[in-house]
Design a protein around this motif. Structure first.
Motif, PDB file in Angstrom:
ATOM      1  N   ALA A 150       0.834  -1.204   0.000  1.00 56.68           N
ATOM      2  CA  ALA A 150       0.000   0.000   0.000  1.00 56.68           C
ATOM      3  C   ALA A 150       0.870   1.256   0.000  1.00 56.68           C
ATOM      4  O   ALA A 150       1.883   1.331   0.695  1.00 56.68           O
ATOM      5  CB  ALA A 150      -0.921   0.013   1.214  1.00 56.68           C
ATOM      6  N   LYS A 151       0.457   2.241  -0.773  1.00 56.76           N
ATOM      7  CA  LYS A 151       1.137   3.539  -0.798  1.00 56.76           C
ATOM      8  C   LYS A 151       0.551   4.478   0.253  1.00 56.76           C
ATOM      9  O   LYS A 151       1.235   5.369   0.765  1.00 56.76           O
ATOM     10  CB  LYS A 151       0.980   4.157  -2.192  1.00 56.76           C
ATOM     11  N   ARG A 152      -0.741   4.282   0.573  1.00 54.58           N
ATOM     12  CA  ARG A 152      -1.433   5.200   1.483  1.00 54.58           C
ATOM     13  C   ARG A 152      -2.434   4.434   2.323  1.00 54.58           C
ATOM     14  O   ARG A 152      -3.041   3.469   1.855  1.00 54.58           O
ATOM     15  CB  ARG A 152      -2.160   6.284   0.683  1.00 54.58           C
ATOM     16  N   VAL A 153      -2.622   4.895   3.573  1.00 53.47           N
ATOM     17  CA  VAL A 153      -3.693   4.382   4.414  1.00 53.47           C
ATOM     18  C   VAL A 153      -4.647   5.531   4.739  1.00 53.47           C
ATOM     19  O   VAL A 153      -4.214   6.647   5.038  1.00 53.47           O
ATOM     20  CB  VAL A 153      -3.155   3.741   5.716  1.00 53.47           C
ATOM     21  N   ILE A 154      -5.936   5.233   4.652  1.00 50.01           N
ATOM     22  CA  ILE A 154      -6.977   6.195   5.017  1.00 50.01           C
ATOM     23  C   ILE A 154      -7.459   5.778   6.401  1.00 50.01           C
ATOM     24  O   ILE A 154      -8.133   4.756   6.559  1.00 50.01           O
ATOM     25  CB  ILE A 154      -8.128   6.181   3.998  1.00 50.01           C
TER      26      ILE A 154
END
Length: 422
Positions: A150-154
């Motif tokens: 993953a590049k980003r976590v929300i």
């Protein structure tokens, strides 16, 4: 830099040069507004695998148009694939992911590990963002998603600012952190709720929530059918599950200090007017915070000009509390017209949305335009004939505005009545 239709605004380190303002785009109209009013990125859904069934969403042709429009403006496009797919749907995911990869959107938003694995295989050019539906509430979970690609976590909306700050400090620095800053809150943890499915057959975890948490409830004793006993939080307030809306417009510097990379605005099912006004408000707030100056009150006030429930700061500073008297939206302003074109002298062509008349008091707002109050001057219809009142929806009319404005600017007015319960 650009790669095909894909545009990136990250420096070489992988971190954003500034926190992005991430706006909702439920359809092409709302996307155009979000882009015009200052979004760095938009999130949207195709006609499958998204969590907002009742937003307009995008057909394949519209999605291609959206990517081209955004690429031309340097705006990133993130596509939601964050439903929980069942066995019968998983077989369709590879083809959809390959299609998104061919368009070179920026990222896909996923909620579970199976979709992540497929995205890495079938959409290798795209970043993967982990949805708030995954309920990420600690640094170990965030790092585990990073290790999986993953590049980003929300992050889950239930986190405090201190918890977010710790997650930022204890995760890889090139893992991006996205947090909601504005919009509707869910009564259930990170949106995981079975109430809608049980009561209406509409699954909230598959984008079809009927919002039964907004209903007014009463008790019925089985031997007294038709006799209703109110369920009260306090006194006579019976909307016992009604959450308030989030509004963090006053706390952008704290979010930046905590290390948030992306400020997410909720609302793909909301109006194009909402997308425009709220995007511009947070654009101004982010720019002011980065410049080290206070936010001009006129932009702070813009969040009060859209349909909303009573505001809170979510869980950032503790329990947000509830508003239990009713579940109505506050609707104090109404859009009257959309500016289609405008000359340097303010002579404009408008498209009508709600009726108004010569002499009415309106406000003009637009991309980069400070809200301006004015009295409606003489106007003419599309044929050049004098017009005292514009009444026919989407009719064209001509008027000289108090200042020149770009297309997609809006005329609005204050109204007295509030909206009905939602």
């Amino acid at each position: 830099m650009a790669e095909g239709n894909r545009v990136t605004n990250e420096p070489a380190s992988g971190r954003h040069a500034r926190p992005e303002v991430l706006a909702p785009a439920g359809d092409m109209e709302r996307l155009r507004m979000a882009v015009a009013y200052g979004a760095d990125a938009v999130y949207l859904a195709g006609n499958q695998f998204g969590m907002r069934t009742f937003a307009g969403n995008f057909s394949p042709a519209e999605l291609e148009e959206a990517v081209k429009l955004c690429a031309a403006r340097g705006v990133l496009v993130n596509v939601t694939c964050n439903t929980m797919p069942r066995n019968g749907e998983v077989s369709r995911l590879p083809e959809w992911l390959e299609y998104l990869d061919s368009l070179r959107v920026n990222a896909v938003i996923v909620a579970e590990v199976g979709t992540l694995a497929l995205a890495k295989r079938y959409a290798p050019h795209l970043d993967v963002h982990i949805s708030t539906q995954a309920s990420i509430v600690n640094f170990q979970c965030a790092s585990a998603w990073y290790d999986l690609g993953a590049k980003r976590v929300i992050l889950a909306r239930e986190l405090s600012l201190d918890e977010i700050r710790e997650i930022r400090a204890r995760t890889p620095m090139d893992l991006e952190i996205e947090c909601f800053v504005h919009g509707a809150m869910c009564v259930s943890y990170s949106g995981r709720c079975l109430l809608s499915n049980y009561m209406t057959g509409r699954d909230s975890n598959r984008g079809a929530c009927a919002q039964p948490c907004r209903y007014r409830y009463a008790l019925v004793e089985e031997k007294r059918p038709g006799e209703y006993f109110p369920v009260c939080e306090d006194g006579e307030n019976t909307y016992i599950m009604n959450s308030r809306d989030m509004c963090m417009i006053d706390h952008i510097p704290e979010l930046i200090d905590a290390g948030v990379d992306s400020f997410k605005i909720e609302g793909r099912a909301k109006s194009a007017y909402y997308a425009a006004v709220i995007t511009q408000a947070y654009r101004r707030a982010a720019d002011a915070a980065l410049a080290g100056v206070p936010l001009d009150g006129v932009w702070r006030d813009e969040v009060e000009h859209v349909s909303h429930r009573h505001y809170s700061t979510g869980f950032y500073f503790g329990q947000p509390g509830q508003y239990t008297e009713d579940s109505r939206y506050i609707r104090d302003w109404q859009v009257c017209a959309l500016v289609e074109s405008c000359g340097a002298d303010g002579a404009a062509v408008l498209s009508l949305r709600n009726k108004f008349a010569v002499g009415d008091e309106l406000e003009l707002v637009g991309p980069g335009v400070r809200p301006t109050a004015f009295t409606v001057p003489d106007m003419t219809d599309g044929g050049g004939l004098p017009l005292l009142e514009a009444r026919k929806p989407e009719m064209k009319l001509h008027m000289r505005l108090p200042v020149p404005v770009p297309p997609l600017s809006l005329l609005r007015r204050r109204v007295q009545a509030q909206g009905a319960a939602q």
